[in-house]
Design a protein around this motif. Structure first.
Motif, PDB file in Angstrom:
ATOM      1  N   THR A 170       0.828  -1.190   0.000  1.00  0.00           N
ATOM      2  CA  THR A 170       0.000   0.000   0.000  1.00  0.00           C
ATOM      3  C   THR A 170       0.868   1.248   0.000  1.00  0.00           C
ATOM      4  O   THR A 170       2.043   1.189   0.314  1.00  0.00           O
ATOM      5  CB  THR A 170      -0.926   0.015   1.216  1.00  0.00           C
ATOM      6  OG1 THR A 170      -0.133  -0.246   2.356  1.00  0.00           O
ATOM      7  CG2 THR A 170      -2.024  -0.999   1.078  1.00  0.00           C
ATOM      8  N   GLY A 171       0.262   2.368  -0.359  1.00  0.00           N
ATOM      9  CA  GLY A 171       0.995   3.635  -0.419  1.00  0.00           C
ATOM     10  C   GLY A 171       0.764   4.290  -1.758  1.00  0.00           C
ATOM     11  O   GLY A 171       0.500   3.606  -2.746  1.00  0.00           O
ATOM     12  N   GLY A 172       0.862   5.620  -1.787  1.00  0.00           N
ATOM     13  CA  GLY A 172       0.566   6.385  -2.994  1.00  0.00           C
ATOM     14  C   GLY A 172       1.440   5.988  -4.156  1.00  0.00           C
ATOM     15  O   GLY A 172       0.970   5.716  -5.260  1.00  0.00           O
ATOM     16  N   ARG A 173       2.765   5.919  -3.910  1.00  0.00           N
ATOM     17  CA  ARG A 173       3.670   5.652  -5.025  1.00  0.00           C
ATOM     18  C   ARG A 173       3.502   4.276  -5.613  1.00  0.00           C
ATOM     19  O   ARG A 173       3.515   4.080  -6.830  1.00  0.00           O
ATOM     20  CB  ARG A 173       5.110   5.838  -4.572  1.00  0.00           C
ATOM     21  CG  ARG A 173       5.355   7.301  -4.470  1.00  0.00           C
ATOM     22  CD  ARG A 173       6.728   7.692  -4.163  1.00  0.00           C
ATOM     23  NE  ARG A 173       6.663   9.129  -4.037  1.00  0.00           N
ATOM     24  CZ  ARG A 173       7.415   9.968  -4.726  1.00  0.00           C
ATOM     25  NH1 ARG A 173       8.314   9.495  -5.537  1.00  0.00           N
ATOM     26  NH2 ARG A 173       7.275  11.255  -4.573  1.00  0.00           N
ATOM     27  N   SER A 174       3.331   3.281  -4.734  1.00  0.00           N
ATOM     28  CA  SER A 174       3.178   1.940  -5.301  1.00  0.00           C
ATOM     29  C   SER A 174       1.860   1.826  -6.042  1.00  0.00           C
ATOM     30  O   SER A 174       1.776   1.109  -7.039  1.00  0.00           O
ATOM     31  CB  SER A 174       3.319   0.856  -4.235  1.00  0.00           C
ATOM     32  OG  SER A 174       2.818   1.287  -3.020  1.00  0.00           O
ATOM     33  N   ALA A 175       0.826   2.554  -5.576  1.00  0.00           N
ATOM     34  CA  ALA A 175      -0.442   2.520  -6.305  1.00  0.00           C
ATOM     35  C   ALA A 175      -0.262   3.142  -7.686  1.00  0.00           C
ATOM     36  O   ALA A 175      -0.765   2.623  -8.700  1.00  0.00           O
ATOM     37  CB  ALA A 175      -1.514   3.262  -5.529  1.00  0.00           C
ATOM     38  N   ALA A 176       0.481   4.280  -7.741  1.00  0.00           N
ATOM     39  CA  ALA A 176       0.726   4.925  -9.042  1.00  0.00           C
ATOM     40  C   ALA A 176       1.474   3.964  -9.963  1.00  0.00           C
ATOM     41  O   ALA A 176       1.172   3.835 -11.152  1.00  0.00           O
ATOM     42  CB  ALA A 176       1.517   6.205  -8.843  1.00  0.00           C
ATOM     43  N   LEU A 177       2.469   3.288  -9.396  1.00  0.00           N
ATOM     44  CA  LEU A 177       3.254   2.334 -10.171  1.00  0.00           C
ATOM     45  C   LEU A 177       2.352   1.210 -10.686  1.00  0.00           C
ATOM     46  O   LEU A 177       2.426   0.800 -11.858  1.00  0.00           O
ATOM     47  CB  LEU A 177       4.354   1.756  -9.265  1.00  0.00           C
ATOM     48  CG  LEU A 177       5.522   1.089  -9.977  1.00  0.00           C
ATOM     49  CD1 LEU A 177       6.237   2.080 -10.877  1.00  0.00           C
ATOM     50  CD2 LEU A 177       6.494   0.500  -8.949  1.00  0.00           C
ATOM     51  N   ALA A 178       1.462   0.733  -9.806  1.00  0.00           N
ATOM     52  CA  ALA A 178       0.562  -0.355 -10.200  1.00  0.00           C
ATOM     53  C   ALA A 178      -0.324   0.070 -11.361  1.00  0.00           C
ATOM     54  O   ALA A 178      -0.466  -0.654 -12.358  1.00  0.00           O
ATOM     55  CB  ALA A 178      -0.296  -0.773  -9.009  1.00  0.00           C
TER      56      ALA A 178
END
Ligand code: ADP
Ligand code: SF4
Ligand code: MG
Lengths: 616, 236
Positions: free
Chosen positions: A130-138
Motif C-alpha cells: 500500500t501507499g501512494g507511489r506503489s499505487a501509481a506504479l501499479a
C-alpha cells in the motif's frame, strides 16, 4: 489560434486553467485551513464558514479537497508517465529487434493486453504494497500493455513508409531508426492517448485510494477523502460530494484536453458552415457550365469556368495538379463538400462518374452484380431478378468475358482494368447522358489504358452520352477526345480541337505543356523543354494573366489585365501562325514563336533560385 | 564505377499459402557508367527487383552485384512518402553522408548538384513541391557515394511540366558523375529518352533486352510489340 476560439478550444483552456489552479495554488491557499481542527464543529454540514462542511476532526472539507488536488493529479501523472515510458519501450522493441524476436514481443503484448487493466492494477497494488507511489506504479504498469500495443501499431504503419526503407538502404541502424524516424512520426497520437490516459489513471487512482490500497492517512487524496466522506454521508453529504465532483471534473478536464489535442494534431478543423448556399447541378441536356466558381475561404480554386459539351461529344479537360480540373468535375457532379462553396450555373443530364481508383467507389463487401443491380432497382424500379439480368447485360456491354460469373464476384477479385470496366458498367445502369471520367486510366498499364479509352469511345457513340475526360496527360486526351479544354490556375486558357492541339496551339501555356512531354520521337541528344517557375496558388490574387510570370510573351498589359477567352484562347498575344507539329519538338524550342524556354536558361544551377520562381 | 549485374535472380514474396514467386529468374547487366531502362506493366516485378538490389527484400536464389552496403542506392517513386516529414532536408542528406564527410559544405554542394539552394537545408519536406522533393531524394541517394543508382518510377507522380526538369537533371548528373543507372518506368517514351539500353519485363521475367533504338524500332517479343502499340501518341 483560431482553434482556441472553437467551443472545444474554450473548454480545453478552461479545463487546463482549472487543473493548474488547483495543483499550483491549492496547497498554498488552503494548507492552513486543511489542517486546522475545529473541535467545536465536528462533522458539520455545509455552513457559511465551511461551504462543504467539516470532517470528523472538524477540518474544512473544501480546503482538504483543494489541497488534495496536487497529490491526486501528481500521482495520476506519475502513473501516466510510467505507462507511457513502459509502453514506448515495449512497443518500440519490435522495431529494434530482428524479425523473429519482434514477432515474439508482439505476441507477448497481444497476450497481456487481453487482461482487464483494472484487475492487473488491483493485483499489482496488493503485491507492491500500500501507499501512494506503489499505487501509481501499479496503475502505470497496468496500462503499459495498452500503450505498447498502440506504439507498436503506429510504429508498424510508419515502418512501412518509403522513408524508413530509404534509411535502411543508407545503413541507418535500428535504434537510430526508432529514435530519429519512427518515434517523431507517431508522437502526436501518443500525446493524445497519454492525455486521455491521464484521465483514466486519475479515476483508477481514486478507486484504489477509496479501497484503501492507495494513499494512506495521514496523507490524503481525493479517493481517501471520498472514502471518509462516504462513511459519514448521512451526517454531511457534502463531504462525500466535494471529492467526488473533483474527481469527475478533473477526469473530464483531461478528456477535453485530449480531444482538443487530437483536433489540433489531426488537423480536424472545427466544423465551419459555408456562408452562402452552394450552386448545384440542375437537370438538362448533356452539359452546360456557366461562370463556375469554387472557393475555399479566400482562396478561389476555380475562377469562372464556362463550357458546353454536346450530346455524344468527347471533351478533355487537362491541366497540372492544382489547376482546378478535378474540382470542376466534382462541382459538375454536385460533389464539392463544405467548406468549399460553388457558384455559377450547371445544367447536366443524368451523370455517371468514373474515378481513378474504382476501389474507392465500389463497395468491397458486396458482389459486383449486386451493386450494379441496386442502381437499376432504385433508379428504374426494376424487380430483383430483372435488375440482376440488366447488370449482367451491362457487364457484357463493357466486354467483360463471362459477365454472369464476374457479377457474382467481389471487387477485390477483379484486376484493375476489370474493376474500371465494372465501374463504367455501373455508370451505364442509370442511362447517363454525361459521363465524367476523372483520370480513369492513370492507375492502369498502357495496354489496359488503351482498352478502357476504346471502351469509353464506344459507349459514347452507341449511347450518345457526352464524355468529359479529366486528365493531366495530353496524349490520353488526344486519343479519346475531339476537343480539349486547357485549365491553368482556375481558368480555361484554351479551348481547341485535338487537330489544332497536334498542329500547334495558340496559347503559350498549351504550347509549353505540349513541348515538355517526351514522345517516342524526341531527340535524345537534347534536354527536354521545361516551363520555368510554378503555377500561382489559388490564394494568390494577382490581377493579370496567371501565366504571365512564366511567359516570354508577357508585357505590362498581361501583368495587369486578365484576357478574356476569345475564339478559344485566353491570351493577349496568342501564337497565330500555325506551325507543323514537328516544330513543337524540344530541339527547336528556342524558336521565337514557340515561347518555350531553352532548358539551359532555366537550369537553377545557372540562374539560382528566384524566390519560389524555380518551382520544379 | 561498377556495373550492376543480376544473375538468375528469384524473389518470393508473402508467407505460407500466399507466397508467390514475383521475380522469376532475371538475368540483367547494366554496364558500368551506362543507363539501362526497365519497362513493364505494373505488378510485373520491377519494384521488387529494385528492392532486392538494395537489400530491402531477400533473394530466394541468384546473385546481385555489387552487394556491398550503400553501394547501390534507390530513389523511390513517391517523393511525399520517401522523405521523413519530421526531418529537415539538411538532416536527411547529412544522415546519408559517410560519417567522415558530414559537413554543411558537403550538404550545400549536393543541394547545388540537384539545383537547390543552400537555404533549402533548413526546410522541412512539406515546404517543398513534388519536384523539389524528388531532387532532395536524388541528392540523398548521391550523398551515400553510390556506385549504382536505381530510379524507380521517379517521375510517375509528377506533373508533366515538372517531369521534364527532373529527367534533364537525372541525365546531366548521370553523365557528369559517370553513374551506372537503372531507370525503371512504365512510360516508354520517358525510358527511351534517358536510357542507352532497355529491358522489357513481364510477369517476373525479362522478355527482351537490347539497345533502346533496336528494341523500340524492331521489337522481337510479342509483349513488347503490344506495349509499343498501346502508347497514346501526341504527334502523328
Ligand atoms: N508482400 C507481398 N506479398 C505477396 N505478393 C506481393 C507482395 N508485394 C508485392 N507483391 C506482388 O508482387 C508482384 C510484383 O510487384 P512489383 O515488384 O511492385 O511490380 P512493379 O514494380 O513492376 O509494378 C505484384 O503482383 C504484387 O502484387
Ligand atoms: S496573356 Fe500575355 S502572359 Fe498570358 S499567356 Fe498570353 S502572352 Fe503570355
Ligand atoms: Mg513499381
Amino acid at each position: 489560434m483560431r482553434r482556441l476560439r472553437s467551443p472545444l478550444g474554450v473548454a480545453a483552456v478552461v479545463s487546463l486553467a482549472f487543473l493548474l489552479f488547483a495543483v499550483v495554488l491549492g496547497p498554498v491557499i488552503w494548507a492552513d485551513d486543511a489542517v486546522r481542527t475545529d473541535t467545536l464543529a465536528l462533522t458539520q454540514g455545509a455552513s457559511a464558514a465551511h461551504p462543504m462542511g467539516t470532517d470528523g476532526l472538524g477540518r474544512d472539507v473544501l480546503a482538504r479537497v483543494m489541497v488534495a488536488a496536487r497529490p491526486t493529479i501528481g500521482l495520476a501523472l506519475l502513473a501516466t508517465g510510467v505507462a507511457v515510458a513502459g509502453g514506448l519501450l515495449l512497443g518500440g522493441l519490435p522495431a529494434v529487434l530482428g524479425r523473429r524476436a519482434g514477432r515474439l514481443v508482439n505476441g507477448f503484448i497481444g497476450l497481456v493486453v487481453a487482461f482487464p487493466g483494472l484487475l492487473i492494477a488491483l493485483v499489482l497494488a496488493v503485491v507492491l504494497g500500500t501507499g501512494g507511489r506503489s499505487a501509481a506504479l501499479a496503475i502505470g504498469l497496468a496500462s503499459v500493455p495498452a500503450f505498447a500495443r498502440l506504439t507498436q501499431t503506429l510504429a508498424a504503419s510508419v515502418a512501412g513508409r518509403d522513408f524508413v526503407a530509404a534509411a535502411r538502404v543508407l545503413g541507418v541502424g535500428r535504434v537510430r531508426m526508432l529514435v530519429r524516424h519512427i518515434l517523431p512520426n507517431i508522437g502526436e497520437p501518443l500525446i493524445v492517448q497519454a492525455t486521455l490516459g491521464a484521465g483514466g489513471a486519475l479515476l483508477a487512482f481514486a478507486a484504489l485510494s477509496f479501497l484503501g490500497l492507495g494513499v494512506q492517512a495521514p496523507d490524503y487524496d481525493w479517493g481517501l477523502l471520498l472514502n471518509e466522506g462516504l462513511n459519514r454521508v448521512y451526517l454531511n453529504p457534502a463531504a462525500a460530494l466535494a471529492p467526488g465532483v473533483a474527481v469527475v471534473l478533473a477526469g473530464l478536464a483531461f478528456n477535453v484536453l485530449g480531444e482538443f489535442a487530437a483536433q489540433v494534431f489531426g488537423g480536424r478543423a472545427a466544423v465551419t458552415r459555408p456562408s452562402g448556399r452552394s450552386a448545384r447541378p440542375v437537370p438538362g441536356d448533356a452539359l452546360t457550365v456557366t461562370d463556375l466558381r469554387v472557393s475555399y475561404g479566400d482562396a478561389a480554386a476555380v475562377k469562372g469556368v464556362s463550357f458546353t459539351v454536346a450530346p455524344g461529344e468527347r471533351v478533355g479537360l487537362v491541366g497540372e495538379s492544382g489547376s482546378g480540373k478535378s474540382l470542376t468535375a466534382l462541382a459538375v457532379s454536385g460533389l464539392v463538400e463544405p467548406p468549399g462553396v460553388v457558384s455559377g450555373s450547371i445544367t447536366a443530364g443524368e451523370t455517371a462518374m468514373v474515378f481513378q481508383d474504382p476501389m474507392t467507389s465500389l463497395n468491397p463487401a458486396l458482389r459486383v452484380g449486386t451493386q450494379l443491380a441496386e442502381v437499376a432497382r432504385t433508379h428504374g424500379r426494376l424487380a430483383r431478378r430483372a435488375a440482376w439480368e440488366r447488370a449482367v447485360t451491362r457487364l457484357d456491354d463493357v466486354h467483360i468475358a463471362a459477365a454472369a460469373r464476374v457479377a457474382a464476384q467481389y471487387p477485390h477479385e477483379l484486376s484493375g482494368g476489370m474493376r474500371q470496366r465494372a465501374m463504367i458498367a455501373m455508370g451505364l445502369m442509370g442511362g447517363p447522358r454525361v459521363i465524367i471520367a476523372d483520370e480513369p486510366t492513370t492507375a492502369l498499364d498502357v495496354t489496359v489504358q488503351k482498352q478502357i479509352l476504346d471502351l469509353l469511345r464506344e459507349v459514347s457513340s452507341t449511347t450518345g452520352a457526352a464524355i468529359l475526360l479529366i486528365s493531366h496527360d495530353l496524349a490520353v486526351v488526344a486519343q479519346l477526345c475531339s476537343r480539349v479544354l486547357v485549365m491553368y490556375a482556375g481558368v480555361i486558357v484554351e479551348d481547341l480541337t485535338v487537330e489544332r492541339l497536334l498542329a500547334g496551339p495558340a496559347h503559350p501555356y498549351t504550347r509549353a505543356l505540349l513541348a515538355s512531354v517526351p514522345d517516342m520521337a524526341a531527340d535524345r541528344s537534347l534536354p527536354l523543354a521545361t516551363i520555368p517557375g510554378r503555377m500561382p496558388s489559388p490564394a494568390d490574387p494577382a490581377a493579370g494573366c496567371p501565366f504571365a510570370p512564366r511567359c516570354e510573351r508577357a508585357d505590362e498589359r498581361c501583368r495587369n489585365e486578365l484576357p478574356a477567352l476569345e475564339a478559344g484562347v485566353r491570351c493577349w498575344h496568342p501564337v497565330d501562325r500555325p506551325v507543323a507539329s514537328d516544330a513543337m519538338r524540344a530541339g527547336e524550342s528556342g524558336r521565337d514563336d514557340l515561347r518555350v524556354n531553352d532548358p539551359r536558361d532555366n537550369d537553377p544551377r545557372v540562374n539560382g533560385l528566384r524566390g519560389n520562381e524555380v518551382g520544379s | 564505377m561498377t556495373a550492376l549485374e543480376f544473375h538468375d535472380v528469384r524473389v518470393r514474396l508473402g508467407r505460407g499459402r500466399h507466397a508467390a514467386e514475383v521475380v522469376r529468374g532475371v538475368d540483367l547487366e547494366v554496364p558500368s557508367g551506362t543507363v539501362a531502362g526497365l519497362v513493364g506493366e505494373s505488378g510485373c516485378g520491377k519494384s521488387t527487383l529494385a528492392r532486392a538490389a538494395v537489400g530491402l527484400v531477400p533473394l530466394a536464389s541468384g546473385r546481385i552485384t555489387p552487394d556491398r552496403r550503400r553501394a547501390v542506392q534507390l530513389v523511390f517513386q513517391d517523393p511525399y512518402s520517401s522523405l521523413d516529414p519530421r526531418m529537415s532536408i539538411g538532416a536527411a542528406i547529412t544522415e546519408a553522408l559517410p560519417r567522415s564527410g558530414r559537413t554543411a559544405g558537403e550538404v550545400a554542394r549536393l543541394l547545388g548538384l540537384v539545383g537547390l539552394e543552400r537555404e533549402h537545408a533548413t526546410r522541412l519536406p512539406r515546404h517543398l513541391s513534388g519536384g523539389q522533393r524528388q531532387r532532395v531524394a536524388l541528392a540523398r541517394a548521391l550523398a551515400a557515394r553510390p556506385e549504382v543508382v536505381i530510379a524507380d518510377e521517379i517521375t510517375s507522380s509528377l506533373d508533366v511540366s515538372v517531369q521534364g526538369m527532373v529527367l534533364n537533371l537525372v541525365r546531366e548528373i548521370q553523365r557528369e558523375l559517370g553513374l551506372t543507372l537503372l531507370f525503371i518506368s512504365h512510360n516508354l517514351a520517358v525510358v527511351r529518352y534517358v536510357s542507352d539500353r532497355v529491358a522489357v519485363m513481364s510477369q517476373g521475367r525479362v522478355v527482351e533486352q537490347g539497345p533502346v533504338d533496336a528494341v523500340m524500332s524492331d521489337p522481337q517479343d510479342p509483349y513488347t510489340r503490344t506495349l509499343l502499340e498501346s502508347i497514346p501518341r501526341l504527334r502523328q
